[in-house]
Design a protein around this motif. Structure first.
Motif, PDB file in Angstrom:
ATOM      1  N   GLU A   1      -8.495   6.443  -1.315  1.00  0.00           N
ATOM      2  CA  GLU A   1      -9.206   7.112  -0.213  1.00  0.00           C
ATOM      3  C   GLU A   1      -8.248   8.054   0.533  1.00  0.00           C
ATOM      4  OE1 GLU A   1     -11.154   4.192   2.309  1.00  0.00           O
ATOM      5  OE2 GLU A   1     -11.026   5.618   3.974  1.00  0.00           O
ATOM      6  N   LEU A   2      -7.057   7.565   0.816  1.00  0.00           N
ATOM      7  CA  LEU A   2      -6.078   8.391   1.537  1.00  0.00           C
ATOM      8  C   LEU A   2      -5.608   9.569   0.691  1.00  0.00           C
ATOM      9  CD1 LEU A   2      -3.972   5.549   3.195  1.00  0.00           C
ATOM     10  CD2 LEU A   2      -5.423   7.192   4.385  1.00  0.00           C
TER      11      LEU A   2
ATOM     12  N   SER B   1       1.358   4.135  -2.816  1.00  0.00           N
ATOM     13  CA  SER B   1       1.219   5.559  -2.473  1.00  0.00           C
ATOM     14  C   SER B   1       2.353   6.370  -3.080  1.00  0.00           C
ATOM     15  CB  SER B   1       1.272   5.756  -0.955  1.00  0.00           C
ATOM     16  OG  SER B   1       0.215   5.093  -0.345  1.00  0.00           O
TER      17      SER B   1
ATOM     18  N   SER C   1      -0.379  10.143   0.724  1.00  0.00           N
ATOM     19  CA  SER C   1      -1.121   9.056   1.349  1.00  0.00           C
ATOM     20  C   SER C   1      -0.123   8.217   2.126  1.00  0.00           C
ATOM     21  CB  SER C   1      -1.864   8.265   0.269  1.00  0.00           C
ATOM     22  OG  SER C   1      -1.420   6.979   0.112  1.00  0.00           O
TER      23      SER C   1
ATOM     24  N   SER D   1      -5.715  -1.856   9.564  1.00  0.00           N
ATOM     25  CA  SER D   1      -6.397  -0.577   9.693  1.00  0.00           C
ATOM     26  C   SER D   1      -5.883   0.093  10.955  1.00  0.00           C
ATOM     27  CB  SER D   1      -7.914  -0.751   9.803  1.00  0.00           C
ATOM     28  OG  SER D   1      -8.213  -1.367  11.027  1.00  0.00           O
TER      29      SER D   1
ATOM     30  N   GLY E   1      -7.988  -4.487  -2.706  1.00  0.00           N
ATOM     31  CA  GLY E   1      -8.317  -3.485  -1.705  1.00  0.00           C
ATOM     32  C   GLY E   1      -7.240  -2.451  -1.485  1.00  0.00           C
ATOM     33  N   GLN E   2      -6.012  -2.737  -1.875  1.00  0.00           N
ATOM     34  CA  GLN E   2      -4.933  -1.775  -1.644  1.00  0.00           C
ATOM     35  C   GLN E   2      -5.176  -0.483  -2.419  1.00  0.00           C
ATOM     36  OE1 GLN E   2      -2.515  -1.821   0.386  1.00  0.00           O
ATOM     37  NE2 GLN E   2      -2.444  -3.946   1.040  1.00  0.00           N
TER      38      GLN E   2
ATOM     39  N   ALA F   1       0.055   4.900   3.739  1.00  0.00           N
ATOM     40  CA  ALA F   1      -0.677   3.636   3.846  1.00  0.00           C
ATOM     41  C   ALA F   1       0.104   2.593   4.637  1.00  0.00           C
ATOM     42  CB  ALA F   1      -0.985   3.111   2.440  1.00  0.00           C
TER      43      ALA F   1
ATOM     44  N   LYS G   1      -7.878   1.710  -0.930  1.00  0.00           N
ATOM     45  CA  LYS G   1      -7.446   2.357   0.310  1.00  0.00           C
ATOM     46  C   LYS G   1      -6.516   3.538   0.004  1.00  0.00           C
ATOM     47  CE  LYS G   1      -7.593   3.106   4.307  1.00  0.00           C
ATOM     48  NZ  LYS G   1      -8.850   3.404   4.969  1.00  0.00           N
TER      49      LYS G   1
ATOM     50  N   GLY H   1       0.832  -1.205   0.000  1.00  0.00           N
ATOM     51  CA  GLY H   1       0.000   0.000   0.000  1.00  0.00           C
ATOM     52  C   GLY H   1       0.862   1.248   0.000  1.00  0.00           C
TER      53      GLY H   1
ATOM     54  N   GLN I   1      -1.929   0.673   7.202  1.00  0.00           N
ATOM     55  CA  GLN I   1      -2.765  -0.396   6.660  1.00  0.00           C
ATOM     56  C   GLN I   1      -1.924  -1.608   6.287  1.00  0.00           C
ATOM     57  OE1 GLN I   1      -3.425   2.870   6.065  1.00  0.00           O
ATOM     58  NE2 GLN I   1      -5.251   2.717   7.334  1.00  0.00           N
TER      59      GLN I   1
END
Ligand code: SF4
Length: 630
Positions: free
Chosen positions: A493-494, A439, A452, A462, A486-487, A454, A490, A435, A457
């Protein structure tokens, strides 16, 4: 337009002419402030193809709607330009008191163009704007120039200065303020230097109107109390970001020896506790900050002694672990040298460590430098910083940053030039942190953590806050074997969340480090501006800005695309040799899958270019049309 000063200052340095305009209402409506203003104005006003170090580049200084108001941590200012690092989008954020002073002087925004005929100082004294000669300050260190200019003008002026590195257009020169605060990344100090501007000085004695003063006062009191009641408040504030050093090392992400490995056995000698016990004299904070993360202190080493702000975590990582300096006094002194020369500590540490590895491998020699250099040597680091800042000898090449230096040195050095898009990698090694890796690769400016973060995570799945993560989520653990799925979501989102603070003109650390809830920011925004926007609506603006900065780089960088989102070969070819992540290697196929997943989730094509329909969906129809017709 409550909350804003309401005016925009344009200053053409070539003509010495100021032009004051009302802040455009649609700019405020659609882009809110700070990073949003920078992205929109660069897209609209920069002549396409401009030389980043030529007079046609813009240097934009942008505050946000929350900057300068009496609410927690509202001292942030955003800066932007076409990037001298890679020709794409560049920005940098800075704390302190400069932005609030600018708003009290009557301006939300300053756009600098052209180039002054001689080394100059721009003085903004309330409504009066004047360009003055500053030849007597040219050549001075950034900290020294700030001190002298305060002597000349008055202590109440807030200063933005550059050091010798900015004057010589070193591509990782920073903007400096308040004796230790910097807009560090992306070489914006070189842009100011290219404009022949040593400094800006601002004095503002005016006031700002807000929508609901009584309500704001009550809410701000609650906000301060809530931040101070957070479980992490007492633990985090004394050490500031330096407090994360041990944890990053324990999870195997601490850059060491030019990112050869991710674990530094000597970390306890350079951690947050060492800062407090051996350097710190006092805490130092930005405007209205309840959690002052700055640690102002004094250091004494074999090379000399100095007062210095910091080192904060990133400087500890890049000057400490990555150069293998042994004590916090040495890291503090290296930090001071960078601050005085006007070098971004992250890039300066990365470039020096790259040079040290080149020296070890025989790619540069004693004959090239006139002396030996080595990891673990403060004297080597100091020598290299001075060489680069003055562009002397091989320093002229190193001043271009690791990417360009490696292209010229050749012989495999690009593999350990640790950068993305030409921007040197900040303080997290991520061969086992997909993640965080993603980023770095997809950050609009290059390998910068502040878009971001990450890593939490990657380690714990989380985390509500960094404090929770450190105290509960992963002390000493190996990194989780994160799944690919999912990475990307996430990270996206960040990437909307963190830059939103740069749009609002407020510090994110109370949210990030302490878990101060976003609902308070919604309330504060409403009370200041009178606009009712939910956090989700604010995030939509941040999302639009993300697409816009990507589009800017597509427009400005020939051939921009997927190839610009890749890390150096070291991470694919050299397993981590020591520490918790020993043996880990980044798998190319996994990385390509991550990028595919990310581009698809973004609505970009497989080369990473925004699809027209994606741009249209977020309200960037004009940008879509411009890219299509290019
Ligand atoms: Fe400034 Fe640190 Fe406070 Fe943020 S937490 S406003 S960076 S002193």
């Amino acid at each position: 337009m409550k909350g804003y000063a309401g005016k925009l200052l344009r200053f053409d340095l070539s003509k010495g002419r100021a032009q004051v305009q009302p802040l455009p209402e649609e700019l405020v409506r659609d882009y809110i402030g700070g990073r949003g203003f920078v992205a929109k104005l660069l897209w609209d006003e920069l002549p396409s193809g401009a030389d980043p170090l030529g007079p046609e580049n813009l240097l934009i200084i942008a505050t946000g709607p929350l900057s300068g108001h009496l609410l927690p941590a509202s001292g942030k200012t955003h800066f932007g330009a076409k990037s001298p690092v890679n020709g794409g989008y560049a920005d940098a954020n800075m704390g302190g008191h400069f932005g609030p002073a600018l708003k009290y002087a009557g301006f939300d925004l300053v756009i600098l163009t052209g180039r002054a005929a001689e080394p100059s100082l721009l003085v903004i004294d309330d409504g009066k704007v004047e360009l003055r000669p500053a030849g007597d300050r040219w050549g001075m260190g950034a900290l020294e120039a700030e001190e002298r200019l305060k002597d000349d003008l008055g202590r109440e002026f807030e200063l933005l200065t550059i050091g010798p590195a900015g004057e010589r257009k070193v591509r990782f020169a920073c903007l400096s303020h308040d004796f230790g605060r910097q807009a560090g990344r992306c070489g914006l100090g070189a842009v100011l230097g290219s404009k022949n501007l040593k400094a800006l000085a601002v004095r503002g004695t005016g006031s700002l109107q807000v929508h609901d003063l009584k309500g704001l006062y009550a809410k701000a009191k609650v906000a301060y109390a809530k931040i101070k009641a957070k479980p992490g408040f007492k633990g985090w504030t004394p050490e500031g970001t330096a407090g994360i050093t041990d944890w990053v090392n324990q999870v195997g992400a601490f850059p060491t020896r030019n990112f050869q490995t991710s674990f530094f056995p000597g970390h306890r000698a350079i951690n947050g506790r060492a800062v407090v016990e051996r350097l710190k004299l006092t805490d130092k904070g930005c405007f209205c900050c309840p959690t002052p993360c700055g640690k102002y202190g004094h250091t004494r080493t074999s090379l000399g002694e100095a007062f210095v702000e910091g080192p904060e975590y990133e400087s500890i990582a890049l000057l400490g672990g990555n150069l293998e300096l042994k004590t916090i006094e040495e890291v503090g002194y290296a930090n001071f040298l960078c601050d005085q020369l006007g070098l971004d500590t992250i890039s300066a540490g990365a470039v020096a460590s790259f040079a040290m590895e080149c020296f070890e491998k025989g790619l540069i020699t004693e004959k090239d430098l006139g002396r030996k250099i080595a990891f673990g040597s403060l004297s080597s680091a100091a020598f290299l910083f001075d060489l680069m800042a003055r562009r002397e000898g091989l320093g002229d090449l190193l001043a271009e940053g690791v990417k360009i230096a490696a292209e010229r040195i050749g012989r495999g050095s690009a593999g350990f030039a640790i950068q993305v898009k030409g921007l040197e990698w900040s303080g997290y090694e991520c061969r086992n942190a997909p993640g965080m890796m993603l980023s770095y690769l997809t950050a609009d400016v290059g390998a910068h953590h502040n878009r971001s973060w990450a890593l939490g995570q990657d380690v714990a799945g989380s985390a509500a806050s960094v404090h929770d993560l450190i105290t509960a989520g992963g002390k000493g653990e190996r990194m989780a074997k994160a799944k690919v799925g999912g990475q990307a979501a996430k990270v996206i989102e960040l990437q909307h969340l963190r830059p939103l603070f740069d749009i609002l003109g407020i510090c994110r650390l109370q949210y990030m480090e302490l878990g101060f809830e976003v609902v308070h920011y919604e309330d504060l925004f409403g009370l200041v501006t009178g606009r009712k926007m939910s956090w989700e609506e604010l995030l939509k603006v941040s999302e639009k800005v993300w697409h816009l900065t990507r589009a800017f780089s597509v427009r400005e960088v020939p051939g921009f695309g997927r190839a610009h989102d890749l890390p150096p070969a070291r991470f694919f070819t050299e397993p981590v040799p020591t520490g918790p992540n020993q043996g880990h290697l980044l798998k190319r196929a996994e990385l390509e899958r991550l990028l595919d997943e990310y581009y698809a989730a973004r609505g970009w094509d497989e080369n990473g270019l925004p699809e027209p329909k994606t741009l249209e969906k977020v309200g960037l129809e004009d940008v879509a049309a411009a890219l299509e017709s290019a």
